[in-house]
Scaffold this motif. Structure first.
Motif, PDB file in Angstrom:
ATOM      1  N   ASN A   1       0.856  -1.195   0.000  1.00  0.00           N
ATOM      2  CA  ASN A   1       0.000   0.000   0.000  1.00  0.00           C
ATOM      3  C   ASN A   1       0.891   1.245   0.000  1.00  0.00           C
ATOM      4  O   ASN A   1       1.684   1.436   0.927  1.00  0.00           O
ATOM      5  N   PRO A   2       0.780   2.100  -1.016  1.00  0.00           N
ATOM      6  CA  PRO A   2       1.708   3.235  -1.097  1.00  0.00           C
ATOM      7  C   PRO A   2       1.528   4.264   0.012  1.00  0.00           C
ATOM      8  O   PRO A   2       2.450   5.042   0.281  1.00  0.00           O
ATOM      9  N   ASP A   3       0.360   4.302   0.645  1.00  0.00           N
ATOM     10  CA  ASP A   3       0.122   5.268   1.729  1.00  0.00           C
ATOM     11  C   ASP A   3       0.696   4.695   3.024  1.00  0.00           C
ATOM     12  O   ASP A   3       0.204   3.678   3.534  1.00  0.00           O
ATOM     13  N   PRO A   4       1.737   5.309   3.590  1.00  0.00           N
ATOM     14  CA  PRO A   4       2.367   4.713   4.783  1.00  0.00           C
ATOM     15  C   PRO A   4       1.427   4.640   5.982  1.00  0.00           C
ATOM     16  O   PRO A   4       1.534   3.710   6.796  1.00  0.00           O
ATOM     17  N   HIS A   5       0.528   5.617   6.111  1.00  0.00           N
ATOM     18  CA  HIS A   5      -0.403   5.595   7.244  1.00  0.00           C
ATOM     19  C   HIS A   5      -1.365   4.417   7.109  1.00  0.00           C
ATOM     20  O   HIS A   5      -1.639   3.707   8.080  1.00  0.00           O
ATOM     21  N   ALA A   6      -1.871   4.217   5.891  1.00  0.00           N
ATOM     22  CA  ALA A   6      -2.782   3.095   5.660  1.00  0.00           C
ATOM     23  C   ALA A   6      -2.050   1.770   5.835  1.00  0.00           C
ATOM     24  O   ALA A   6      -2.598   0.803   6.403  1.00  0.00           O
ATOM     25  N   ALA A   7      -0.803   1.699   5.375  1.00  0.00           N
ATOM     26  CA  ALA A   7      -0.025   0.464   5.525  1.00  0.00           C
ATOM     27  C   ALA A   7       0.214   0.158   7.008  1.00  0.00           C
ATOM     28  O   ALA A   7       0.093  -0.989   7.443  1.00  0.00           O
ATOM     29  N   ALA A   8       0.543   1.194   7.788  1.00  0.00           N
ATOM     30  CA  ALA A   8       0.769   0.993   9.229  1.00  0.00           C
ATOM     31  C   ALA A   8      -0.508   0.495   9.902  1.00  0.00           C
ATOM     32  O   ALA A   8      -0.469  -0.433  10.722  1.00  0.00           O
ATOM     33  N   ARG A   9      -1.623   1.107   9.541  1.00  0.00           N
ATOM     34  CA  ARG A   9      -2.898   0.668  10.129  1.00  0.00           C
ATOM     35  C   ARG A   9      -3.196  -0.781   9.771  1.00  0.00           C
ATOM     36  O   ARG A   9      -3.665  -1.559  10.600  1.00  0.00           O
TER      37      ARG A   9
END
Ligand code: CA
Length: 246
Positions: free
Chosen positions: A209-217
């Motif tokens: 997932n390119p969005d780091p916040h979404a990937a962390a979640r």
């Protein structure tokens, strides 16, 4: 600074589903090109205090701009934190405050990872996931000696017994890996509350997932889906192309 990559980061620390106290601590020191995950040792007294001390040891400091000097300064602070935690321990008790620590340092086009314990650093590059750190556990040492396989280690009942940590001995050895940074590199720092229940292949897929916040979640959600028996901490750091070329 010409040629210095832009950095985007995200991080989260979660108690998980079985523990009332979060003994992990994280530090996102983006302006200083520095990130840290610390996991206070379960079974020891005040593990949360120990991991917070590791974060505090870096939160107030500014690290040198020069890469080599900054790596040395991070290592020195690891030694100082170890000494501080060791001295704070009760000499009448075998229970010393202890914590793991895994740090990422980025300067210009180079990075370094320094660690003690089993909190991990990975690099996600060109769709592949590569573990940069090696766990400082007794079981991993048996793997390194060829006595156990990596698969044996994963399922071993003693897999979380550390062979090194900050604060549990008067001296500590810090391991370091360093390399060149490439455009698009993504780093993951995490505690074993992620890598215990979630395997590397699932981590690799979720890091897509390119969005780091979404990937962390999604990483923390995956740990929850697997029961989250331990505290879960993740930091994602992306090296983006600077304007004007990398
Ligand atoms: Ca843990």
């Amino acid at each position: 600074m010409s040629g210095t990559p832009l950095i985007r980061n995200a991080g989260s620390s979660d108690p998980g589903l079985k523990r009332s106290v979060n003994e992990d601590s994280i530090l996102l020191h983006e302006d200083h090109g520095f990130w840290l995950v610390a996991d206070g040792m379960g079974g020891h007294e005040r593990g949360d205090v120990a991991s917070q001390a590791a974060v505090a040891g870096f939160a107030a400091c500014s690290l040198p701009a020069d890469f080599e000097s900054a790596v040395q300064e991070v290592a020195n602070r690891f030694y100082q934190i170890n000494h501080q935690l060791w001295e704070a321990g009760d000499p009448a008790s075998a229970a010393h405050m202890g914590t793991t620590a895994v740090a990422l340092l980025i300067r210009d086009k180079r990075f370094a990872v320094l660690w003690v314990g089993d909190s991990r650093a990975y690099i996600f590059r060109s769709g592949g996931l590569f573990q940069l750190s090696t766990d400082h556990t007794q079981v991993q040492e048996l793997v390194d000696e060829g006595i156990l396989t990596q698969e044996d280690a994963r399922n071993h009942p003693m897999s979380h017994v550390l062979s090194r940590a900050l604060g549990v001995a008067p001296a500590v050895q810090v391991d370091i890996v360093q390399d060149q940074l490439e455009v698009g590199d993504r780093f993951l720092l995490c505690s074993d509350g992620l890598t215990g229940p979630v395997d590397d292949n699932q981590i690799r897929i979720l890091l897509g997932n390119p969005d780091p916040h979404a990937a962390a979640r999604s990483l923390i959600a995956a740990a929850h889906d697997a029961g989250a028996p331990d505290n879960v901490s993740v930091i994602i750091v992306d090296a983006l192309p600077p304007t004007g070329g990398f």
